[in-house]
Enzyme design. Sequence first.
Site, PDB file in Angstrom:
ATOM      1  N   TYR A  10       7.905  -0.638  -6.771  1.00  0.00           N
ATOM      2  CA  TYR A  10       7.611  -0.950  -5.362  1.00  0.00           C
ATOM      3  C   TYR A  10       8.382  -0.010  -4.442  1.00  0.00           C
ATOM      4  CZ  TYR A  10       7.486  -3.781  -1.074  1.00  0.00           C
ATOM      5  OH  TYR A  10       7.317  -4.215   0.219  1.00  0.00           O
ATOM      6  N   SER A  11       9.653   0.199  -4.732  1.00  0.00           N
ATOM      7  CA  SER A  11      10.486   1.083  -3.919  1.00  0.00           C
ATOM      8  C   SER A  11       9.969   2.519  -3.970  1.00  0.00           C
ATOM      9  CB  SER A  11      11.938   1.040  -4.405  1.00  0.00           C
ATOM     10  OG  SER A  11      12.482  -0.255  -4.240  1.00  0.00           O
TER      11      SER A  11
END
Length: 101
Positions: A10-11
Amino acid sequence: MTGASYEVAYSAAKGGLNSFVKGLAKEVAPSGIQVNAIAPGAIETRMMHDYSQEDRQLIEDDIPAGTLGTPQDIANAVLFLVGPDSHYLNGQIIEVNGAWH
């Protein structure tokens, strides 16, 4: 804006989008096109209803402003970006997050 443990994919995706905004802004600025983004913090939406009250409180306690944002907070940032006062703002990621993270 920063990576998080247990959220690496996600990051990475978010980091890629941020770089995309900044790179595209440089590419199209000579044509008079602005490219900006909004990075919301924790916002009071249906997604937050999936959290337990205890987890929600932990999130709110972690936000320096002490509260979740509202959809209107995001809408206000969008209204600014599409308005005439943002004519020189380009390639920016605007964090609407109550100083969280």
